[in-house]
Design an enzyme around this catalytic site. Structure first.
Site, PDB file in Angstrom:
ATOM      1  N   ARG A  31      31.593 -37.671 -45.357  1.00 32.65           N
ATOM      2  CA  ARG A  31      30.551 -36.654 -45.549  1.00 32.65           C
ATOM      3  C   ARG A  31      29.130 -37.176 -45.680  1.00 32.65           C
ATOM      4  NH1 ARG A  31      33.764 -34.233 -50.310  1.00 32.65           N
ATOM      5  NH2 ARG A  31      34.176 -36.457 -50.301  1.00 32.65           N
ATOM      6  N   ASP A  76      44.345 -39.028 -44.004  1.00 30.49           N
ATOM      7  CA  ASP A  76      44.343 -39.037 -45.461  1.00 30.49           C
ATOM      8  C   ASP A  76      45.667 -39.613 -45.949  1.00 30.49           C
ATOM      9  OD1 ASP A  76      42.507 -37.904 -47.721  1.00 30.49           O
ATOM     10  OD2 ASP A  76      44.565 -37.596 -48.373  1.00 30.49           O
ATOM     11  N   TYR A 153      49.898 -38.171 -57.131  1.00 25.58           N
ATOM     12  CA  TYR A 153      49.465 -36.874 -56.588  1.00 25.58           C
ATOM     13  C   TYR A 153      50.626 -35.892 -56.474  1.00 25.58           C
ATOM     14  CZ  TYR A 153      44.729 -38.328 -55.523  1.00 25.58           C
ATOM     15  OH  TYR A 153      43.433 -38.732 -55.641  1.00 25.58           O
TER      16      TYR A 153
HETATM   17  O1  CP3 Z   1      38.215 -44.592 -44.826  1.00 30.03           O
HETATM   18  C1  CP3 Z   1      38.077 -43.723 -43.957  1.00 30.03           C
HETATM   19  O2  CP3 Z   1      36.969 -43.391 -43.499  1.00 30.03           O
HETATM   20  C2  CP3 Z   1      39.302 -43.066 -43.378  1.00 30.03           C
HETATM   21  C3  CP3 Z   1      39.604 -41.782 -43.933  1.00 30.03           C
HETATM   22  C4  CP3 Z   1      40.157 -41.625 -45.332  1.00 30.03           C
HETATM   23  C5  CP3 Z   1      40.051 -40.382 -46.012  1.00 30.03           C
HETATM   24  N1  CP3 Z   1      40.796 -40.468 -47.158  1.00 30.03           N
HETATM   25  C6  CP3 Z   1      39.297 -39.222 -45.532  1.00 30.03           C
HETATM   26  C7  CP3 Z   1      38.952 -38.128 -46.458  1.00 30.03           C
HETATM   27  C8  CP3 Z   1      40.904 -42.490 -46.141  1.00 30.03           C
HETATM   28  C9  CP3 Z   1      41.262 -43.950 -45.945  1.00 30.03           C
HETATM   29  C10 CP3 Z   1      41.318 -41.725 -47.284  1.00 30.03           C
HETATM   30  C11 CP3 Z   1      42.170 -42.278 -48.352  1.00 30.03           C
HETATM   31  C12 CP3 Z   1      42.389 -41.496 -49.580  1.00 30.03           C
HETATM   32  N2  CP3 Z   1      42.532 -40.148 -49.701  1.00 30.03           N
HETATM   33  C13 CP3 Z   1      42.581 -42.073 -50.850  1.00 30.03           C
HETATM   34  C14 CP3 Z   1      42.617 -43.550 -51.151  1.00 30.03           C
HETATM   35  C15 CP3 Z   1      41.280 -44.167 -51.113  1.00 30.03           C
HETATM   36  C16 CP3 Z   1      40.358 -43.797 -52.208  1.00 30.03           C
HETATM   37  O3  CP3 Z   1      39.256 -43.338 -51.877  1.00 30.03           O
HETATM   38  O4  CP3 Z   1      40.708 -43.994 -53.371  1.00 30.03           O
HETATM   39  C17 CP3 Z   1      42.788 -41.019 -51.765  1.00 30.03           C
HETATM   40  C18 CP3 Z   1      43.011 -41.150 -53.253  1.00 30.03           C
HETATM   41  C19 CP3 Z   1      42.768 -39.810 -51.019  1.00 30.03           C
HETATM   42  C20 CP3 Z   1      42.998 -38.420 -51.517  1.00 30.03           C
HETATM   43  C21 CP3 Z   1      41.846 -37.556 -51.280  1.00 30.03           C
HETATM   44  N3  CP3 Z   1      41.477 -37.049 -50.049  1.00 30.03           N
HETATM   45  C22 CP3 Z   1      40.938 -37.052 -52.238  1.00 30.03           C
HETATM   46  C23 CP3 Z   1      40.983 -37.379 -53.722  1.00 30.03           C
HETATM   47  C24 CP3 Z   1      40.028 -36.245 -51.553  1.00 30.03           C
HETATM   48  C25 CP3 Z   1      38.971 -35.362 -52.172  1.00 30.03           C
HETATM   49  C26 CP3 Z   1      37.891 -36.165 -52.768  1.00 30.03           C
HETATM   50  C27 CP3 Z   1      36.843 -36.371 -51.759  1.00 30.03           C
HETATM   51  O5  CP3 Z   1      36.455 -37.519 -51.514  1.00 30.03           O
HETATM   52  O6  CP3 Z   1      36.413 -35.332 -51.226  1.00 30.03           O
HETATM   53  C28 CP3 Z   1      40.351 -36.276 -50.175  1.00 30.03           C
HETATM   54  C29 CP3 Z   1      39.635 -35.611 -49.080  1.00 30.03           C
HETATM   55  C30 CP3 Z   1      39.074 -36.515 -48.019  1.00 30.03           C
HETATM   56  N4  CP3 Z   1      39.740 -37.562 -47.420  1.00 30.03           N
HETATM   57  C31 CP3 Z   1      37.802 -36.386 -47.395  1.00 30.03           C
HETATM   58  C32 CP3 Z   1      37.722 -37.408 -46.421  1.00 30.03           C
HETATM   59  C33 CP3 Z   1      36.594 -37.668 -45.466  1.00 30.03           C
HETATM   60  C34 CP3 Z   1      36.764 -35.307 -47.690  1.00 30.03           C
HETATM   61  C35 CP3 Z   1      37.225 -34.060 -47.039  1.00 30.03           C
HETATM   62  C36 CP3 Z   1      36.111 -33.209 -46.498  1.00 30.03           C
HETATM   63  O7  CP3 Z   1      35.503 -33.548 -45.466  1.00 30.03           O
HETATM   64  O8  CP3 Z   1      35.908 -32.154 -47.095  1.00 30.03           O
END
Ligand code: CP3
Length: 353
Positions: A31, A76, A153
């Site tokens: 984002r 994700d 989760y």
């Molecule tokens: O690294 C990258 O660019 C690849 C994409 C990626 C996403 N999530 C995209 C995403 C990766 C590697 C993840 C991993 C992920 N997802 C983890 C482990 C890494 C970390 O950051 O600790 C975890 C715990 C998640 C679970 C998750 N997904 C959460 C807690 C959230 C909401 C919090 C947030 O950051 O918004 C997501 C959503 C998410 N995953 C988004 C993205 C780009 C945001 C969604 C959106 O565009 O609205």
């Protein structure tokens, strides 16, 4: 063997000589980029994950816009629980939610074994398409959550402060916890191998919530399962990165899982960890993600500190100590990447001949 135009990342993972330190950022497709938000305005998050054309487009954005040396497939960690049969909802502002979390044997029974090609075929298709569109410019990283982080989760149902539900499970019903972790581990191993077969050049295991456990529980409920998975991943030449957050007390044990690269958060010293495990693993990290709120001069200073902490020679992949934050100015991320490219050359001069 595939010919990559820029294979610095893969060489550094395997501790082979490089001309400069490679750099990428966890959560780099996200984002903070207006170009990501433009795609996201047209499709919800899970639709983006499940549409290979959209996933490939945002995976490649940071390569073009920020100049990172590796791409990570846009997806994700929570697609695995969904593939196992759980309903996954993404709530604007609240993050991911499982409305029916797993709390007892009955719910656990309903989780199914996955066949990656059938249940997560959309990720594999996204990898294939991204590889084609990258055309060898940089390597592509596949990933999965670690079993422990996925279990938190699946049991909590959402992000949590105290992780009370998953802690209750490991104290009051450890057998069920282990049954679930075993089932998730099998899915993760198969899924990572399928990503490698689809073209991923490296894989990363994210254990975001490893650090909420005591050292002893971390070994029992997380590390043993990560070791098992690392042992099942197809080799050689495909580096395996383990990023576990907040587990400084177990870093030497993680190095013994057989992984190629240890991902470090910003609370650890690269210099100290290198002394302890430098013969076994490359190190990835570990600039504090909030550094990207600072001005360029301060960012350069802190990039130099991280590079100096690792010191001379190959085996360092520059990264943030956790994911990039959504309100960081893209120009600051770009500046950080440029500073790594400029400032790291002097640490590798002796490697060239
Ligand atoms: O690294 C990258 O660019 C690849 C994409 C990626 C996403 N999530 C995209 C995403 C990766 C590697 C993840 C991993 C992920 N997802 C983890 C482990 C890494 C970390 O950051 O600790 C975890 C715990 C998640 C679970 C998750 N997904 C959460 C807690 C959230 C909401 C919090 C947030 O950051 O918004 C997501 C959503 C998410 N995953 C988004 C993205 C780009 C945001 C969604 C959106 O565009 O609205």
């Amino acid at each position: 063997m595939e010919k990559l135009k820029n294979d610095l990342f893969l060489r550094a993972c395997l501790r082979k000589p490089v001309e400069r330190t490679p750099v990428w950022m966890m959560r780099q497709a996200g984002r903070y980029l207006p170009e990501y938000r433009a795609v996201r305005a047209k499709a919800d998050f899970l639709t983006m994950c499940k549409t290979p054309e959209l996933a490939a487009e945002v995976t490649i954005q940071p390569i073009d816009l920020i100049g990172t040396d590796a791409a990570i497939i846009f997806s994700d960690i929570l697609v695995i629980p969904e593939a196992m049969g759980m309903t996954l909802e993404m709530h604007e502002g609240k993050g991911p939610i499982f409305p029916s979390p797993i709390r007892d044997e009955n719910a656990a029974k309903n989780l199914k074994l996955i066949t990656p090609e059938e249940d997560l075929g959309y990720v594999l298709d996204a990898i294939k398409l991204t590889k084609k569109e990258l055309d060898g410019r940089v390597p592509l990283i596949g990933f999965s959550g670690a079993p422990w982080t996925l279990l938190t989760y699946m049991v909590e149902g959402r992000g949590s402060k105290n992780f009370a539900e998953v802690k209750k499970l490991i104290y009051n019903n450890p057998n069920l916890a282990h049954d679930l972790l075993k089932k998730i581990s099998d899915a993760v191993a198969e899924y990572l191998n399928a990503q490698i077969d689809a073209g991923a050049n490296a894989v990363q295991i994210f254990d975001t919530w490893g650090g909420i456990l005591t050292p002893r529980d971390f070994r029992k409920f997380s590390l043993d399962y990560i070791s098992d998975i690392v042992g099942k991943i197809k080799r050689p030449d495909i580096p395996v990165i383990v990023f576990a957050k907040g587990v400084h007390y177990k870093i030497e044990n993680i190095a013994k899982t057989g992984c190629d690269v240890l991902g470090l958060d910003w609370t650890m010293s690269l210099k100290k960890v290198r002394k302890e495990v430098g013969d076994h693993c490359a190190l990835q990290g570990n600039l504090d993600p909030t550094t990207l709120y600072a001005d360029h001069e301060e960012i350069r200073k802190r990039v130099k500190q991280v590079l100096k902490s690792y010191g001379k020679g190959s085996g360092h992949i520059f990264n943030l100590g956790h994911g990039i934050l959504p309100d960081v100015p893209p120009a600051n991320a770009k500046a950080m990447v440029e500073f790594v490219k400029e400032e790291s050359v002097k640490y590798h001069i002796q490697d060239i001949d």
